[in-house]
Scaffold this motif. Sequence first.
Motif, PDB file in Angstrom:
ATOM      1  N   VAL A 317     -11.702   8.241  -0.150  1.00  0.00           N
ATOM      2  CA  VAL A 317     -12.879   8.874  -0.744  1.00  0.00           C
ATOM      3  C   VAL A 317     -13.889   9.316   0.320  1.00  0.00           C
ATOM      4  O   VAL A 317     -14.590  10.307   0.161  1.00  0.00           O
ATOM      5  N   THR A 318     -13.961   8.571   1.420  1.00  0.00           N
ATOM      6  CA  THR A 318     -14.919   8.936   2.472  1.00  0.00           C
ATOM      7  C   THR A 318     -14.671  10.368   2.949  1.00  0.00           C
ATOM      8  O   THR A 318     -15.606  11.136   3.158  1.00  0.00           O
ATOM      9  N   VAL A 393     -19.023   2.726   7.622  1.00  0.00           N
ATOM     10  CA  VAL A 393     -18.642   2.539   6.226  1.00  0.00           C
ATOM     11  C   VAL A 393     -17.316   1.800   6.117  1.00  0.00           C
ATOM     12  O   VAL A 393     -16.485   1.875   7.018  1.00  0.00           O
ATOM     13  N   GLY A 394     -17.136   1.091   5.022  1.00  0.00           N
ATOM     14  CA  GLY A 394     -15.821   0.561   4.684  1.00  0.00           C
ATOM     15  C   GLY A 394     -15.752  -0.939   4.576  1.00  0.00           C
ATOM     16  O   GLY A 394     -14.928  -1.480   3.861  1.00  0.00           O
ATOM     17  N   GLU A 395     -16.611  -1.639   5.290  1.00  0.00           N
ATOM     18  CA  GLU A 395     -16.593  -3.102   5.272  1.00  0.00           C
ATOM     19  C   GLU A 395     -17.884  -3.570   5.941  1.00  0.00           C
ATOM     20  O   GLU A 395     -18.558  -2.778   6.601  1.00  0.00           O
ATOM     21  N   PRO A 396     -18.200  -4.826   5.774  1.00  0.00           N
ATOM     22  CA  PRO A 396     -19.401  -5.314   6.445  1.00  0.00           C
ATOM     23  C   PRO A 396     -19.223  -5.178   7.960  1.00  0.00           C
ATOM     24  O   PRO A 396     -18.133  -5.405   8.477  1.00  0.00           O
ATOM     25  N   ASP A 418     -25.635   2.029   8.024  1.00  0.00           N
ATOM     26  CA  ASP A 418     -24.529   1.224   7.487  1.00  0.00           C
ATOM     27  C   ASP A 418     -24.520   1.517   5.991  1.00  0.00           C
ATOM     28  O   ASP A 418     -25.432   1.124   5.270  1.00  0.00           O
ATOM     29  N   THR A 419     -23.505   2.234   5.535  1.00  0.00           N
ATOM     30  CA  THR A 419     -23.507   2.757   4.171  1.00  0.00           C
ATOM     31  C   THR A 419     -22.548   1.991   3.276  1.00  0.00           C
ATOM     32  O   THR A 419     -21.360   1.933   3.539  1.00  0.00           O
ATOM     33  N   TRP A 420     -23.073   1.416   2.203  1.00  0.00           N
ATOM     34  CA  TRP A 420     -22.204   0.732   1.233  1.00  0.00           C
ATOM     35  C   TRP A 420     -21.931   1.638   0.047  1.00  0.00           C
ATOM     36  O   TRP A 420     -22.872   2.174  -0.553  1.00  0.00           O
ATOM     37  N   TRP A 421     -20.682   1.782  -0.269  1.00  0.00           N
ATOM     38  CA  TRP A 421     -20.287   2.496  -1.495  1.00  0.00           C
ATOM     39  C   TRP A 421     -18.813   2.267  -1.739  1.00  0.00           C
ATOM     40  O   TRP A 421     -18.207   1.446  -1.049  1.00  0.00           O
ATOM     41  N   GLN A 422     -18.246   2.945  -2.728  1.00  0.00           N
ATOM     42  CA  GLN A 422     -16.860   2.718  -3.121  1.00  0.00           C
ATOM     43  C   GLN A 422     -16.237   4.003  -3.645  1.00  0.00           C
ATOM     44  O   GLN A 422     -16.957   4.934  -4.005  1.00  0.00           O
ATOM     45  N   THR A 423     -14.916   3.987  -3.743  1.00  0.00           N
ATOM     46  CA  THR A 423     -14.215   5.107  -4.376  1.00  0.00           C
ATOM     47  C   THR A 423     -14.859   5.396  -5.732  1.00  0.00           C
ATOM     48  O   THR A 423     -15.073   6.548  -6.109  1.00  0.00           O
ATOM     49  N   ASP A 507     -18.003  -6.851  -5.439  1.00  0.00           N
ATOM     50  CA  ASP A 507     -18.477  -7.436  -4.183  1.00  0.00           C
ATOM     51  C   ASP A 507     -19.476  -8.555  -4.455  1.00  0.00           C
ATOM     52  O   ASP A 507     -20.225  -8.514  -5.436  1.00  0.00           O
ATOM     53  N   ILE A 519     -23.960  -7.389   2.169  1.00  0.00           N
ATOM     54  CA  ILE A 519     -22.700  -7.411   1.425  1.00  0.00           C
ATOM     55  C   ILE A 519     -21.824  -8.513   2.017  1.00  0.00           C
ATOM     56  O   ILE A 519     -21.635  -8.579   3.229  1.00  0.00           O
ATOM     57  N   ARG A 522     -15.436  -8.797  -0.983  1.00  0.00           N
ATOM     58  CA  ARG A 522     -14.905  -8.785  -2.348  1.00  0.00           C
ATOM     59  C   ARG A 522     -14.867 -10.201  -2.928  1.00  0.00           C
ATOM     60  O   ARG A 522     -14.593 -11.158  -2.219  1.00  0.00           O
ATOM     61  N   ARG A 533      -8.507  -0.597   1.050  1.00  0.00           N
ATOM     62  CA  ARG A 533      -8.420  -1.511  -0.065  1.00  0.00           C
ATOM     63  C   ARG A 533      -6.974  -1.768  -0.438  1.00  0.00           C
ATOM     64  O   ARG A 533      -6.214  -0.840  -0.647  1.00  0.00           O
TER      65      ARG A 533
HETATM   66  C1  WT7 Z   1     -15.198  -1.531  -0.842  1.00  0.00           C
HETATM   67  C2  WT7 Z   1     -14.898  -0.153  -1.364  1.00  0.00           C
HETATM   68  C3  WT7 Z   1     -16.349   4.239   0.147  1.00  0.00           C
HETATM   69  C4  WT7 Z   1     -16.207   3.736   1.460  1.00  0.00           C
HETATM   70  C5  WT7 Z   1     -14.812   3.435   1.906  1.00  0.00           C
HETATM   71  C6  WT7 Z   1     -14.181   2.273   1.203  1.00  0.00           C
HETATM   72  C7  WT7 Z   1     -16.324  -2.407   1.008  1.00  0.00           C
HETATM   73  C8  WT7 Z   1     -17.572  -0.359   1.784  1.00  0.00           C
HETATM   74  C9  WT7 Z   1     -19.172  -1.238   2.955  1.00  0.00           C
HETATM   75  C10 WT7 Z   1     -20.292  -1.588   3.776  1.00  0.00           C
HETATM   76  C11 WT7 Z   1     -19.797  -3.837   3.375  1.00  0.00           C
HETATM   77  C12 WT7 Z   1     -18.405  -2.274   2.406  1.00  0.00           C
HETATM   78  C13 WT7 Z   1     -16.802  -3.104  -0.246  1.00  0.00           C
HETATM   79  C14 WT7 Z   1     -16.493  -2.105  -1.340  1.00  0.00           C
HETATM   80  N1  WT7 Z   1     -17.402  -1.693   1.697  1.00  0.00           N
HETATM   81  N2  WT7 Z   1     -18.623  -0.079   2.558  1.00  0.00           N
HETATM   82  N3  WT7 Z   1     -21.073  -0.662   4.354  1.00  0.00           N
HETATM   83  N4  WT7 Z   1     -20.557  -2.894   3.947  1.00  0.00           N
HETATM   84  N5  WT7 Z   1     -18.720  -3.571   2.624  1.00  0.00           N
HETATM   85  O1  WT7 Z   1     -14.026   2.596  -0.146  1.00  0.00           O
HETATM   86  O2  WT7 Z   1     -11.719   1.747  -0.573  1.00  0.00           O
HETATM   87  O3  WT7 Z   1     -13.308   2.168  -2.465  1.00  0.00           O
HETATM   88  O4  WT7 Z   1     -13.635   0.233  -0.904  1.00  0.00           O
HETATM   89  O5  WT7 Z   1     -15.333  -1.472   0.575  1.00  0.00           O
HETATM   90  O6  WT7 Z   1     -16.087  -4.278  -0.435  1.00  0.00           O
HETATM   91  O7  WT7 Z   1     -16.351  -2.686  -2.601  1.00  0.00           O
HETATM   92  P1  WT7 Z   1     -13.119   1.711  -1.067  1.00  0.00           P
END
Ligand code: WT7
Length: 652
Positions: A317-318, A393-396, A418-423, A507, A519, A522, A533
């Motif tokens: 998604v990124t 992005v992607g993990e802590p 540091d950007t938190w988001w998800q698919t 999360d 964050i 999971r 993931r």
């Molecule tokens: C999961 C989403 C959309 C970005 C790519 C991953 C973890 C994502 C962070 C962050 C801590 C993060 C979470 C989330 N995550 N960004 N900045 N700090 N954790 O997308 O495959 O949909 O995974 O990635 O656990 O739920 P995804």
Amino acid sequence: MSHPASDITSVLKEGRVFSPSSEFSQNAHIKSFAEYEEIYNRAANDPEGFWSEIAKELEWFSPWEKVLDWQLPFAKWFVGGKLNISHNCLDRHLKTWRKNKAAIIWEGEPGESRILTYQALHREVCRFANALKAHGIEKGDRVAIYMPMIPELAIAMLACARIGATHSVVFGGFSANALKDRINDAQAKAVITADGGYRRGQELPLKPAVDEALEDCPTIKQVFVYRRTNNQFITMKEGRDHWWHDVVANVSDHCEAEQLDSEHPLFILYTSGTTGKPKGILHTTGGYSVSTYITTKWVFDLKEEDTYWCTADIGWVTGHSYIVYGPLSNGATSLMYEGAPNWPYPDRFWNLIDKYQVNIFYTAPTAIRAFIKWGEEWPKRHSLASLRLLGTVGEPINPEAWMWYHKLIGKEKCPIVDTWWQTETGAIMITPLPGATPTVPGSATRPFPGIIMDVVTKKGESVPDNVGGYLVIKKPWPSMLRTIYGDDERYKQQYWSEIPGCYFAGDGARRDERGYFWIMGRVDDVLNVSGHRLSTMEIESALVSHPAVAEAAAVGRPDPLKGEAVAVFVTLEGGRKGSEDLKQELREHVAKEIGALAKPDDIRFTDALPKTRSGKIMRRLLREIAAGSETIGDTTTLEDISILAKLREDEE
Ligand code: WT7
């Protein structure tokens, strides 16, 4: 699900605060924390008003009648509005001086370079869109895209969007089997692919995997194949397979963008959940356009003259949101690179930054940890002076990696977002705004304006500062997933049933006294391996599909490079003996079933798996064993305590 509050003992005591320079702030879209808070509060009081103001920055063929129709958990945004994201990413800019601005700067792994201006990209998109139409692809059809990181991948997505076909990009690292499942779930009518791509100096063939997948995909009528590697061994199936260069040879440069309903399905993107079956996350046109547009502009503080580089693969998604749709809807110059970060040397990224004078660089913590491992001499060979903003992005991100990024790459002058988001969220949800938000290593800081988030108990009650809980989103947002493709019930169950009235992200998190979010990872059976993931169930079902395996349990184990590594415990059929050869065979088997990214790092054979009396595998125990830590807590529910002892022995 386990309660993350028990993990809170590891709360970080991070005191360092980094504020943007006054020069950065003065030139930024959002110039101060007070301005952020003012916008945030205004948006929180009237989210619909806020989002409709932003939506007006895009072009609509017809305006919406209603900003939001919310029937929990189903949202419709900009109801009645008509638009086309391909029009907003391309046509909108052609009327301005951006016509001849670079839209995509691309470099192939072997070193060749291509620059597509907005006008050139528009032309290529129109041509390929016409080719799709000429081959019977229509509005509403699903089209799978399985390609390397070449401009044609973006062209294919924008061409689908232009005619209203819903794309489903499948990461090129997934196996034929995974591709097949995704094609069949979406009932796709066509596949767009390439003969192959390049990775670490090797040709990575793609078309053979498509051929294998299609043995079992009855809905596919057409395959379009871009010639990238000039692979002579590719076979083309008469009547089904077409070379890209042939289908665009005699088509018009002009293709009117379909006037699509705001809720028209733009794309499906599969992601792992808590079951063995990946979820087809469905995003629609209007809301996704609005959220990706404004987050790209504010989070990356985009300026007209910037060269922006997000290193993700478009298969995730990124790449969808922050290589293709967000940057192009802003009229930005987006750099795209095909290959590995360490090819031919570990300084390829730094080389690209200097070569193209990249100003904004967005990557993953796992990549940063790899750079640290490869040594500081590699970035030190390059100036990196063009950089002004960094993102992750992607993990802590662990504070050590954050500090290395800040010093070695950012030269202590670039803010880090540091950007938190998800698919599922489609766009960035928690993030600093670089000219406004003081950053603290390891925290994604505050929610983006219009995004209402909280940390709550299982009952949905807010927890006090610095207490762990579940991360939730409390109000609908424009780029939220609309459903799981073909499975409204699972959508409801997965995201809206865990915690009353809220979107449950999966999360764990805590919020500190500044209101900053931390964050913690999971809290479900989803692993985050190198920012990807993976579902433990998916890996387990891949393993048990091997004839030697009776039962399998997959868990995450902390890994200094990948964040989490995949550890599996396997019991074998009928007294078979485990061996190194069998381990290797099982690894390959998982790669074949899912893709190389899911290969277990650690395989342990055992006589039986520890289970509760009700027959549930005791994952916490396995996680502790995999991590090599002492077993703590109550194990009296162990069906057979001797199994634990047995596993422990194997440890020695
Ligand atoms: C999961 C989403 C959309 C970005 C790519 C991953 C973890 C994502 C962070 C962050 C801590 C993060 C979470 C989330 N995550 N960004 N900045 N700090 N954790 O997308 O495959 O949909 O995974 O990635 O656990 O739920 P995804």
